[in-house]
Write a protein that holds these residues in place. Structure first.
Motif, short mmCIF file in Angstrom:
data_model
loop_
_atom_site.label_atom_id
_atom_site.label_comp_id
_atom_site.label_asym_id
_atom_site.label_seq_id
_atom_site.Cartn_x
_atom_site.Cartn_y
_atom_site.Cartn_z
N UNK A 180 99.82 -102.77 27.79
CA UNK A 180 98.51 -102.10 27.70
C UNK A 180 98.54 -100.96 26.69
N UNK A 181 97.37 -100.70 26.09
CA UNK A 181 97.16 -99.53 25.24
C UNK A 181 97.64 -98.28 25.99
N UNK A 182 98.21 -97.25 25.41
CA UNK A 182 98.53 -97.15 23.98
C UNK A 182 99.93 -97.65 23.63
N UNK A 183 100.61 -98.28 24.60
CA UNK A 183 101.91 -98.87 24.29
C UNK A 183 103.07 -97.89 24.34
N UNK A 184 102.86 -96.75 24.97
CA UNK A 184 103.94 -95.75 25.10
C UNK A 184 104.08 -95.38 26.57
N UNK A 185 104.90 -94.34 26.83
CA UNK A 185 105.05 -93.86 28.19
C UNK A 185 106.21 -94.51 28.92
N UNK A 186 107.37 -94.57 28.24
CA UNK A 186 108.55 -95.20 28.85
C UNK A 186 109.44 -94.15 29.50
N UNK A 187 110.29 -94.57 30.42
CA UNK A 187 111.05 -93.59 31.22
C UNK A 187 111.91 -92.63 30.39
N UNK A 188 112.34 -93.04 29.20
CA UNK A 188 113.21 -92.13 28.46
C UNK A 188 112.45 -91.15 27.57
N UNK A 189 111.11 -91.15 27.64
CA UNK A 189 110.32 -90.10 26.99
C UNK A 189 110.29 -88.94 27.97
N UNK A 190 111.12 -87.92 27.71
CA UNK A 190 111.36 -86.88 28.72
C UNK A 190 111.06 -85.47 28.24
N UNK A 191 110.52 -85.35 26.99
CA UNK A 191 110.19 -84.01 26.49
C UNK A 191 111.11 -83.59 25.35
N UNK A 192 110.71 -82.52 24.65
CA UNK A 192 111.47 -82.01 23.51
C UNK A 192 112.72 -81.28 23.95
N UNK A 193 113.52 -80.83 22.98
CA UNK A 193 114.82 -80.23 23.31
C UNK A 193 114.71 -78.99 24.21
N UNK A 194 113.61 -78.26 24.11
CA UNK A 194 113.46 -77.04 24.91
C UNK A 194 112.70 -77.30 26.21
N UNK A 195 112.28 -78.54 26.42
CA UNK A 195 111.45 -78.84 27.59
C UNK A 195 111.86 -80.17 28.22
N UNK A 196 113.16 -80.43 28.17
CA UNK A 196 113.63 -81.72 28.68
C UNK A 196 113.40 -81.84 30.18
N UNK A 197 112.86 -82.97 30.58
CA UNK A 197 112.63 -83.21 32.00
C UNK A 197 111.29 -82.71 32.49
N UNK A 198 110.51 -82.04 31.61
CA UNK A 198 109.17 -81.64 32.05
C UNK A 198 108.11 -82.61 31.55
N UNK A 199 108.55 -83.69 30.91
CA UNK A 199 107.67 -84.83 30.67
C UNK A 199 108.29 -85.99 31.43
N UNK A 200 107.50 -86.66 32.26
CA UNK A 200 108.03 -87.75 33.07
C UNK A 200 107.04 -88.91 33.02
N UNK A 201 107.57 -90.10 32.77
CA UNK A 201 106.71 -91.29 32.71
C UNK A 201 107.12 -92.31 33.75
N UNK A 202 106.13 -92.82 34.46
CA UNK A 202 106.38 -93.84 35.48
C UNK A 202 105.55 -95.07 35.13
N UNK A 203 106.10 -95.96 34.29
CA UNK A 203 105.35 -97.18 33.97
C UNK A 203 105.42 -98.15 35.15
N UNK A 204 104.27 -98.70 35.52
CA UNK A 204 104.22 -99.62 36.66
C UNK A 204 103.79 -101.00 36.17
N UNK A 205 104.30 -102.04 36.80
CA UNK A 205 103.99 -103.39 36.31
C UNK A 205 102.56 -103.80 36.65
#
Lengths: 438, 560
Positions: A180-205
């Motif tokens: 589905x659009x926009x084709x992003x939002x995978x579990x390893x997208x976790x934030x920039x170097x100063x904010x690691x772990x404050x971005x979290x993605x839960x793709x569901x089937x």
């Protein structure tokens, strides 16, 4: 008579005179049946529920959250400023304690709008949650905020804006980007170097139903919010995970949405997508309103709802359990920033972005200064098929003296150099928002 | 000539107005236990002056239905509802005979669940055995499709005194309001119809058989007595409307203005936009239940001549409680009237009693009595001023749903404040200091409310809903449901709504020039399914705004 357990303010603005195009999902009719349902149910007669009118967000409100090229007027219309202003009105009501919670039931949506804006993507021009949150931080001081995006599409815009912000926890639950659009939002997208772990993605089937969504809420979202301890919880309340939505493939129900809302306990909800305007929105919005107000929602169901018919398969259940376990582990112990290079003390990402609604392609380089004292100044060099090379520089909230100086140095050097068409400076420390056209 | 009678809580006022002005008037104490006796007496005193044949139109404003509801003397009502998905209809339960049936209609008027008629039959049998004679049938979204309410009515035919159907009252949405409105209508049906019989008999006995009899509604409009027999709930809470219509008749209000009616217990605030009183958006509430009964938009605060003064070292406050009359008239605690008395603004009763009372509370808190009186008066004026400001702000901050209205929507900006009531003249100078608007105190008119009743013209509103995709059109309050062609347009809908309203008014005997029809809501939404335009969703609301008979207005108006 009914009385809200949690006093709730609803900013309802259906923009009955605005559409992207006559048959576009974002058209005049979108919230018509929702309004009918809410009025027929007598929602606005319930003691403790009040209806408010939106404000108009200003250009400065937009420039606090976005780099707009060529300028704010070129990438927004009045409807976007009202939508963002509606979110601001909702948030102000909560922070001023005029209501316990607020729901901005407004359109058009905003969660696909990124830090840099050249036009509309995914029906969004400006990110109404970000404009709202940065207005809140400007007015009420630094706030730790959690934004939970329950729209079916990955909240890629909100993710982009808060990628380097350790004080904003962004969690997106969405249909897997491979389908589905926009084709992003995978579990390893976790934030920039100063904010690691404050971005979290839960793709569901595809096919995920109430069980899967509520499992992800219970097992991933709520534990991470508990770790983060936000001052404020914001829900980007998209409603297109619904089993009847015409442009997605999920199987969530009005009851499920209401239970999710109860579990999350958001202070502020902001409507995002949701295009099953007759079969879903009237019931999902009613469920959300009742749930936020702490009222009984057990009788809210779609006329054609058959839980057995839409229930997710055992295979989907198993898959979600595995994915959620991995995501929680990754988010709590991130292995390091993802794609990007360190160049002379700056962490640099290159992005190619497509604005589907306006058919624009953008080429962008984002660089964040790896500072030992603060989040670090961020700069964006961007050009699109519509606008030549531009520069955006931000000294974020809490930036150290050196980073603020650096922001001004880059902004002024950019003007002298003459290679940029438009330049914009965001100084959150000095509350200075400047633009310059070369 | 036109006769108006306003049966108030304390007084019953009557007036007879001819082409050249007031011909006769009367003010009598209201007999609470026998409102009819009060009306008879008032009518007789008018007839004694002008002769019974002089009265061509009689309009009554009575508290009969209001009292029956508030005092709980109305009849028990069997309430049948079907809700379908949404808020549990148990939340809207009224009385001991309330039953929720299976059945559902959605927002477009599609039946999404069959009505359980067998269950309805069983419930009706049981209630009939229990002696229930009045019924109400209400379904969710019945304004979009009245079929399920009509099916319930058919089941009840011949088995009861009255059935009130939810869609008959208004085309506006609001399931809970619809339930309350229909239920209250049936609850007062019997007592109201008996009253109507008696009024008609009395009029005939007094020789006024030729007069048309009308009833004042809370929105400041009238309806014929014959119509009110089936819609008695429309007669609730008409008292404030009589006063407001009286002011319209007596003063020539053309601009945005505020009306303050300062009474003994409260100050009532009404707002006029371009000379017409504002109507409540949804409907008025009675006994804590919001209804669909249209009413003037008013607000009340607990500041009046008899409001008690509370004194502490920190603050001096007037109201909101009333603990009895002023001390000048033998009351127990000092009130606003006492404060005005010792400041020599007025002279009511025994000024020494006022002085002694205020002196006592003043010395107890280390003040001079004059200080307390002055602060109390100022506090009353400031409360009124801030309430007016909040009310106007709320009106201007009402939600709107289009970008056009948000940017260009009309704002109410009052330029005048009309003050009525006992302490009006006494407070006018201070009110003038507090308000930037011009403060006007109309020459006192003892029976302005009866004049309002006499001159009020009929009001009515219709809502039309057309869904060309499903080919259905409804005008609920006129009982119209019909097929509609797919090329039916917004303009056709506006025309049909206005024509239907005009026909209805003609059928109840209202004169056309007296009833200008205006469109207050008009929208047409293209309905899209997939990528295809499948029809239009058209909504129209038309109304006749409250106003006074132009022909007689000249006769009573003064320069205000």
């Amino acid at each position: 008579m009914l009385k809200a357990r949690h006093p709730l303010a609803i900013v309802f603005f259906p923009a009955y005179d605005w559409a992207i195009s006559p048959t576009h999902p974002e058209r005049q009719e979108r919230l018509l049946y929702t309004q009918d349902q809410l009025r027929e149910e007598g929602v606005f007669d319930i003691a403790g529920i009040t209806e408010l009118k939106p404000e108009l967000a200003t250009a400065t409100d937009v420039l606090r959250a976005h780099f707009c090229f060529p300028d704010v007027a070129a990438v927004t219309t009045t409807s976007h400023l009202i939508s963002a202003g509606g979110a601001i009105r909702a948030a102000r009501t909560v922070l001023d304690k005029e209501a316990k919670r607020a729901f901005a039931l407004v359109r058009p949506p905003g969660h696909h709008a990124m830090k840099v804006v050249h036009g509309a993507r995914g029906f969004c021009n400006i990110n109404i949650e970000a404009v709202m949150l940065e207005w809140l931080r400007d007015q009420y001081g630094p706030l730790r905020a959690a934004i939970v995006d329950t729209d079916c599409h990955h909240g890629d815009g909100t993710q982009d804006i808060y990628w380097n912000d350790p004080d904003t926890l962004f969690i997106s639950l969405h249909q897997d980007g491979r389908t589905l659009y926009p084709g992003t939002g995978f579990p390893l997208e976790l934030g920039g170097p100063k904010a690691l772990g404050t971005t979290v993605n839960v793709p569901l089937p595809p096919g995920t139903s109430d069980e899967g969504f509520l499992f992800a809420m219970r097992e991933v979202v709520m534990p991470l919010i508990e770790d983060f301890k936000p001052d404020i919880i914001i829900n980007s309340a998209g409603q297109d995970n619904h089993f009847s939505d015409p442009i997605t493939d999920m199987a969530f129900s009005a009851q499920g949405y209401a239970r999710l809302t109860e579990m999350l306990g958001a202070d502020i909800a902001v409507l995002e997508g949701g295009y099953s305007i007759q079969g879903a929105l009237p019931y999902v919005n009613l469920g959300l309103v009742l749930s936020m107000a702490g009222l009984d929602y057990s009788h809210v169901r779609e006329p054609d709802f058959d839980a057995a018919k839409v229930r997710q398969s055992a295979k989907v259940t198993g898959y979600i359990e595995d994915v959620c376990r991995d995501i929680l582990k990754e988010a709590r112990h991130p292995r390091g920033p993802g794609k990007g290079d360190v160049v002379a003390g700056w962490f640099t990402r290159r992005k190619t972005l497509y604005y589907d609604t306006d058919a624009i392609t953008e080429y962008q380089t984002e660089a964040v200064r790896l500072c030992d004292h603060c989040r670090g100044v961020v700069k964006y060099e961007t050009e699109s098929t519509r606008t030549p090379l531009c520069l955006g520089v931000e000294a974020p909230i809490g930036a150290c003296e050196k980073c603020v100086e650096e922001a001004y140095r880059i902004y002024e050097a950019g003007q002298i150099k003459g290679e940029y068409r438009h330049l914009q400076l965001i100084d959150r420390v000095g509350k200075n928002y400047a633009t310059y056209t070369g | 000539m036109l006769c108006g009678i306003d049966v108030g809580g304390t007084h019953t006022d009557a007036v007879l107005i001819g082409p050249d002005g007031v011909v006769a008037c009367a003010k009598l104490p209201t007999n609470h236990d026998d409102l009819l006796a009060s009306i008879r007496e008032a009518l007789a005193s008018i007839a004694a002056v002008a002769g019974p044949a002089a009265v061509t139109r009689l309009t009554l404003s009575t508290t009969l239905t209001t009292n029956a509801i508030i005092e709980g003397t109305a009849d028990p009502v069997g309430v049948l509802v079907s809700g379908g998905p949404g808020i549990d209809p148990a939340a809207y339960a009224m009385g001991a005979y309330y039953h929720v049936l299976a059945g559902a209609i959605d927002h477009r008027g599609r039946q999404t669940g069959a009505l359980d008629l067998d269950a309805a039959r069983a419930v009706i049998n049981a209630w009939e055995a229990a002696g229930v004679r009045a019924f109400a049938a209400v379904t969710k979204f019945s304004t979009r499709c009245p079929d399920q309410e009509l099916a319930l009515e058919a089941l009840l035919a011949g088995r009861c005194d009255c059935v009130s159907l939810g869609h008959a009252f208004s085309g506006r949405l609001g399931f809970g309001r619809r339930i309350a409105t229909a239920c209250l209508n049936s609850a007062v049906w019997r007592v109201y119809n008996r009253f109507c019989d008696a009024v008609e008999r009395s009029a005939a006995e007094l020789g006024m058989a030729g007069a048309s009899i009308n009833v004042l509604k809370a929105d400041g409009g009238t309806m014929p007595l014959s119509v009110s027999r089936t819609l008695p709930v429309q007669s609730i809470l008409s008292g404030p409307a009589a006063s407001v219509m009286g002011i319209i008749a007596v003063c020539d209000i053309a601009e945005d203005s505020i009306i303050l009616d300062i009474g003994g217990t409260t100050t009532d605030i009404a707002v006029f936009a371009a000379g017409a009183p504002l109507i409540e958006n949804e409907g008025i509430a009675i006994a804590g239940r919001p209804t669909l009964v249209r009413a003037l938009r008013t607000r009340s605060i607990g500041v009046g001549g008899d409001s008690a003064i509370t004194v502490s070292r920190e603050a001096i406050q007037v109201g909101p409680r009333r603990l009895g009359p002023p001390m000048a008239l033998g009351g127990p605690v000092p009130t606003l009237v006492d404060a005005l008395n010792i400041q020599n603004v007025i002279a009511v009763g025994d000024p020494r009693a006022s002085y002694q009372g205020i002196l006592a509370v003043a010395t107890a808190n280390g003040f001079e009595p004059e200080e307390v009186a002055e602060a109390a008066i100022l506090n009353a004026v400031n409360q009124i001023r801030s309430e007016v400001a909040a009310f106007v702000r709320e009106i201007n901050d009402r939600p709107v749903y289009t970008i056009f209205e948000l940017l260009e929507g009309r704002q109410v900006r009052p330029t005048r404040v009309y003050v009525m009531g006992g302490p009006a003249l006494a407070l006018s100078a201070l009110l003038q200091d507090a308000f930037t608007q011009e403060v006007v105190v109309p020459e006192s008119f003892a029976v302005a409310n009866a004049i309002g009743a006499a001159l009020a013209r009929p009001t009515f509103s219709v809502e039309l809903f057309a869904d060309t995709a499903s080919g259905r059109l409804t005008i609920p309050s006129l009982g119209i449901t019909r097929q509609v062609a797919d090329n039916y347009s917004q303009a056709a809908a506006e025309g049909e709504a206005a024509t239907s309203l005009r026909h209805y008014l003609a059928s109840i005997g209202a004169e056309a020039e007296d009833a200008p029809i205006e469109t207050v809501e008009l929208s047409s939404f293209p309905m899209v399914e997939g990528q295809t335009l499948v029809g239009h969703n058209i909504r129209v609301a038309c109304q006749v705004r409250p106003g006074v008979s132009a022909a007689y207005k000249q006769a009573v108006s003064k320069s205000c």
